[in-house]
Write a protein that holds these residues in place. Structure first.
Motif, PDB file in Angstrom:
ATOM      1  N   PRO A 110       0.774  -1.235  -0.065  1.00 21.81           N
ATOM      2  CA  PRO A 110      -0.016  -0.249   0.057  1.00 21.81           C
ATOM      3  C   PRO A 110       0.894   1.232  -0.120  1.00 21.81           C
ATOM      4  N   GLY A 111       0.364   2.288  -0.815  1.00 22.26           N
ATOM      5  CA  GLY A 111       1.031   3.450  -0.775  1.00 22.26           C
ATOM      6  C   GLY A 111       2.302   3.564  -1.895  1.00 22.26           C
ATOM      7  N   LEU A 112       2.532   2.378  -2.735  1.00 22.66           N
ATOM      8  CA  LEU A 112       3.442   2.306  -3.592  1.00 22.66           C
ATOM      9  C   LEU A 112       3.482   3.727  -4.319  1.00 22.66           C
ATOM     10  N   ASP A 113       4.681   4.374  -4.406  1.00 21.83           N
ATOM     11  CA  ASP A 113       4.836   5.549  -5.353  1.00 21.83           C
ATOM     12  C   ASP A 113       5.705   5.508  -6.330  1.00 21.83           C
ATOM     13  N   VAL A 114       5.225   4.951  -7.590  1.00 18.61           N
ATOM     14  CA  VAL A 114       5.964   4.930  -8.590  1.00 18.61           C
ATOM     15  C   VAL A 114       5.059   5.079  -9.773  1.00 18.61           C
ATOM     16  N   VAL A 115       5.739   5.572 -11.115  1.00 18.03           N
ATOM     17  CA  VAL A 115       5.378   6.041 -12.229  1.00 18.03           C
ATOM     18  C   VAL A 115       4.037   4.748 -12.801  1.00 18.03           C
ATOM     19  N   ARG A 116       2.816   4.835 -12.824  1.00 18.54           N
ATOM     20  CA  ARG A 116       2.024   3.931 -13.396  1.00 18.54           C
ATOM     21  C   ARG A 116       2.300   3.867 -15.138  1.00 18.54           C
ATOM     22  N   VAL A 117       2.111   2.717 -15.363  1.00 21.03           N
ATOM     23  CA  VAL A 117       2.463   2.413 -17.039  1.00 21.03           C
ATOM     24  C   VAL A 117       1.346   1.801 -17.649  1.00 21.03           C
ATOM     25  N   GLY A 118       0.089   1.732 -17.231  1.00 21.33           N
ATOM     26  CA  GLY A 118      -1.191   0.990 -17.678  1.00 21.33           C
ATOM     27  C   GLY A 118      -1.349  -0.103 -16.969  1.00 21.33           C
ATOM     28  N   GLY A 119      -2.326  -1.265 -17.814  1.00 24.18           N
ATOM     29  CA  GLY A 119      -2.638  -2.359 -17.340  1.00 24.18           C
ATOM     30  C   GLY A 119      -1.660  -3.462 -17.721  1.00 24.18           C
ATOM     31  N   THR A 120      -1.994  -4.666 -17.043  1.00 20.51           N
ATOM     32  CA  THR A 120      -1.030  -5.852 -17.423  1.00 20.51           C
ATOM     33  C   THR A 120      -1.269  -6.139 -18.894  1.00 20.51           C
ATOM     34  N   ARG A 169       5.488   5.075 -22.235  1.00 21.17           N
ATOM     35  CA  ARG A 169       5.791   5.445 -21.080  1.00 21.17           C
ATOM     36  C   ARG A 169       6.864   4.593 -20.078  1.00 21.17           C
ATOM     37  N   ILE A 170       6.968   3.092 -20.257  1.00 16.56           N
ATOM     38  CA  ILE A 170       7.675   2.361 -19.898  1.00 16.56           C
ATOM     39  C   ILE A 170       9.244   2.817 -20.348  1.00 16.56           C
ATOM     40  N   LEU A 171       9.258   3.051 -21.799  1.00 16.19           N
ATOM     41  CA  LEU A 171      10.762   3.545 -22.389  1.00 16.19           C
ATOM     42  C   LEU A 171      10.992   4.669 -21.872  1.00 16.19           C
ATOM     43  N   SER A 172      10.145   5.662 -21.612  1.00 19.06           N
ATOM     44  CA  SER A 172      10.587   7.003 -21.029  1.00 19.06           C
ATOM     45  C   SER A 172      11.237   6.899 -19.726  1.00 19.06           C
ATOM     46  N   LEU A 173      11.099   5.934 -18.920  1.00 19.59           N
ATOM     47  CA  LEU A 173      11.693   5.650 -17.430  1.00 19.59           C
ATOM     48  C   LEU A 173      13.057   5.287 -17.824  1.00 19.59           C
TER      49      LEU A 173
END
Length: 239
Positions: free
Chosen positions: A33-43, A50-54
């Motif tokens: 809970p509270g995980l603070d990361v960039v969200r990249v859409g669904g599974t 967005r993944i590549l931008s990271l």
């Protein structure tokens, strides 16, 4: 090391074992809970741009939860992708160790040892139950052959009716599920969110166990408490 996880249970495992390593995770990654990361859409529909931008060093995925074309696109862009395959409990522990090693975790985490000990020391079930295990409705879909969740239940003394079906997640008419007359109907809260008001009414006269999908289908820190949590829910369905 910068890691993007496309699997909720692996997200939890990495976050617990290597804080700060995760750069991104899916919208369905709810633990810890509270995980603070960039969200990249669904599974099933990750946003590859967005993944590549990271600029991840590694993307972790699963052959069942993620789509091959998405993973191929990431590889084509030069990203290393580790794909897990998990069909039973022992394989889960092997794959978890492989993932954590690839993520640069320097030592085997204590939770992984505790989880493996929990499962290796389970007593032999005194009785065995038969079950049907829906994972979706409209249409009704159930656990079939060769699934992690099916192995979890088998180790707890629950044999599901479609364990030898040719498909891993067959669609089965509701009338046929009822006709199985199982000892219990196991209704998890994911991927379909079965609740006391949505699911049991389809199986009149049959005991229904509402169980935590995280403890039934996730391979990660939740494995430590899964036998206890699932066992309690199964017992509650058959007083």
């Amino acid at each position: 090391m910068r890691v993007v996880s496309l699997v909720p249970s692996l997200t939890e495992a990495v976050a617990r074992s290597a804080p700060g390593t995760l750069a991104g995770a899916t919208d369905w990654c709810t633990h810890p809970p509270g995980l603070d990361v960039v969200r990249v859409g669904g599974t099933k529909n990750p946003k590859t741009d967005r993944i590549l931008s990271l600029a991840p060093d590694l993307v972790i995925a699963n052959e069942e939860e993620n789509r091959a074309p998405d993973l191929a696109a990431l590889r084509a862009a030069g990203v290393e992708v580790l794909v897990t395959e998990i069909r039973d409990v022992p394989q889960a522990f092997r794959e978890l160790a492989r993932v954590l090693d690839a993520c640069g975790v320097p030592a085997r985490p204590r939770w992984l040892d505790e989880a493996e000990e929990t499962w290796s020391s389970l007593p032999e079930p005194r009785t065995r139950l038969t079950a049907v295990v829906p994972i979706w409705r409209r249409p009704w879909m159930v656990l079939g052959r060769d699934t992690f969740a099916g192995d979890v239940l088998a180790r707890l003394g629950v044999d599901h009716a479609y364990a030898t079906h040719p498909d891993r997640y067959p669609c089965v008419p509701l009338e046929e599920l009822r006709a199985c007359a199982p000892d219990v109907v196991v209704l998890p809260d994911e991927p379909y969110r079965f609740t006391a008001d949505d699911g049991p009414e389809a199986f009149p006269g049959l005991p229904c166990a509402l169980v935590s999908g995280r403890h039934l289908t996730w391979y990660g820190p939740s494995l430590t408490e899964a036998p206890r949590v699932l066992g309690r829910a199964l017992r509650a369905a058959r007083p």
